[in-house]
Motif scaffolding. Structure first.
Motif, short mmCIF file in Angstrom:
data_model
loop_
_atom_site.label_atom_id
_atom_site.label_comp_id
_atom_site.label_asym_id
_atom_site.label_seq_id
_atom_site.Cartn_x
_atom_site.Cartn_y
_atom_site.Cartn_z
N CYS A 168 0.76 -1.22 0.03
CA CYS A 168 0.03 0.06 0.14
C CYS A 168 0.84 1.33 0.01
O CYS A 168 1.89 1.24 0.66
CB CYS A 168 -0.77 0.01 1.38
SG CYS A 168 -1.73 1.40 1.57
N THR B 167 0.36 3.95 1.28
CA THR B 167 0.31 5.10 2.45
C THR B 167 0.65 4.22 3.64
O THR B 167 0.16 4.84 4.89
CB THR B 167 -0.73 5.49 2.60
OG1 THR B 167 -2.05 5.21 2.41
CG2 THR B 167 -1.01 6.72 1.46
N CYS B 168 0.69 2.90 3.66
CA CYS B 168 1.04 2.31 4.94
C CYS B 168 1.90 1.01 4.64
O CYS B 168 2.26 0.95 3.58
CB CYS B 168 -0.34 1.74 5.71
SG CYS B 168 -1.10 0.24 5.02
N CYS C 79 -4.50 -0.22 0.57
CA CYS C 79 -5.27 -1.38 1.08
C CYS C 79 -6.68 -0.74 1.71
O CYS C 79 -7.03 0.42 1.50
CB CYS C 79 -4.66 -1.66 2.45
SG CYS C 79 -4.57 -0.60 3.81
N CYS D 66 -6.70 2.02 4.51
CA CYS D 66 -6.18 3.64 4.06
C CYS D 66 -7.49 3.93 3.35
O CYS D 66 -7.60 5.16 3.19
CB CYS D 66 -4.85 3.37 3.44
SG CYS D 66 -3.62 3.03 4.50
#
Ligand SMILES: [Zn+2]
Ligand SMILES: [Zn+2]
Length: 364
Positions: A132, A134-135, A151, A154
């Motif tokens: 992902c 952003t994570c 994901c 997020c």
């Protein structure tokens, strides 16, 4: 693992699934039939005289770089110019991978009107990244406006992975009608979206929060001025709450599971959830394609918690004391994993051990 029932493929078939209610919460496009294998026909025509004009003078490496910078629509047009152009395009790995492994995404980009927004290289990079954007988790979806893999968690909580109405972008990011013309617009594909499968509004056009925020920052000059412009336009407390959320940065700490961060208070409802995202496979460096695996065990854990049958010590082992159990367990149930991460996870998943008791004999 000497026990045959603990073989990776057996465990995957017993414990993983692809939940339809999650996959259908987003854009669903039926993949077009695979293009016919043209290699034989191409081989028969290799002696055809064809030219790309002045481009014939460029070295093949430079041509590859240039083609990678084109969007899918442009590269398809280039391929139709001449036989040689077509051969060049077909020889590009990035283009081939996208057509073979993610045709539904290309189709969706065309249908929402964003086909010209991302280059072949950008799309291919996203295809070849499992994580992902952003994570730290596996991302089973693509957010079309930004070409970012993401994901479920997020997509649900990160404001930069949301879309909103142009008039809302004006309010929350201090933009004028003229500014809006500069933002790429997504045309919502008619259908039902979200967990509750609500129908999309008719003729709905949306812009991405990330793009609107970026433009708002440029127009206003600083985050402080952007916040002030928003505050002047938001005439009620509820609008202000949404505005602050959309302008804020998500609370994600590097290397830490975002699900296990303390609860972040009320997240404003996303009325357009799923309308800009689509399930997206990932292609590993070794050429293996993955679609993401969801854990049936986590489903069992959540069900037991809901029916007050989850042992306290098990709950404490999974959910930190400063987190809301329902949010964490629901997040785990909705989490897709790569094959390797899934096999690691089930060794410790309470619900997976309920379904396959032999797992208790597996050591790390
Ligand atoms: Zn994520
Ligand atoms: Zn699990």
């Amino acid at each position: 693992m000497s026990n045959p029932s603990l073989e990776p493929e057996i465990l995957i078939s017993r414990l993983s699934h692809r939940p339809r209610h999650l996959l259908r919460a987003m854009i669903t496009v039926t993949a077009p039939p695979k293009p016919p294998d043209s290699t034989l026909a191409d081989r028969l025509r290799t002696d055809r005289v064809s030219s790309l004009g002045i481009l014939d003078r460029l070295p093949p490496e430079i041509m590859s770089i240039l083609l990678g910078m084109l969007d899918i629509q442009s590269i398809v047009r280039f391929a139709s110019v001449s036989f040689r152009g077509n051969m060049f395009v077909q020889s590009q790995r990035a283009y081939r991978d996208l057509v073979v492994f993610a045709p539904q995404v290309l189709l969706a980009l065309g249908r929402v009107g964003l086909i010209g927004l991302h280059s072949v290289v950008e799309l291919h990079t996203a295809l070849r990244t499992g994580r992902c954007a952003t994570c730290t988790e596996y991302g089973a979806f693509l957010f079309l406006p930004t070409c970012e893999r993401c994901c479920w968690e997020c997509l649900r909580y990160n404001p930069s992975l949301r879309v909103l109405l142009p008039k809302e972008a004006k309010t929350y990011f201090g933009l004028s009608e003229r500014h809006l013309q500069r933002l790429p617009t997504l045309c919502v594909i008619p259908g039902n979206y979200g967990i509750s499968a609500d129908p999309a509004p008719e003729h709905c056009r949306l812009v991405s929060v990330k793009a609107a925020r970026g433009l708002g920052l440029m127009v206003q000059g600083s985050t402080e001025k952007l916040a002030q412009a928003m505050a002047r336009r938001c005439k009620s407390t509820s609008l202000l709450v949404v505005g602050r959320y959309l302008q804020g940065e998500p609370a994600v700490s590097q290397g830490q599971d975002s699900l296990l961060l303390p609860s972040q208070g009320n997240i404003p409802t996303d009325n357009f959830f799923g309308m800009a995202s689509i399930p997206f496979p990932s292609l590993s460096k070794s050429g293996r394609i993955e679609d993401g695996l969801w854990c049936r065990g986590c489903e069992v854990t959540l069900r037991r918690y809901d029916s007050l049958r989850l042992p306290r010590d098990m709950l404490a082992a999974v959910v930190p004391s400063n987190c809301e159990p329902q949010r964490v367990l629901l997040g785990l149930e909705r989490r897709a994993r790569s094959k390797q991460s899934f096999l690691d996870h089930i060794k410790h998943c309470y619900g997976a051990r309920q379904l396959v008791p032999e797992l208790a004999t597996v050591n790390d």
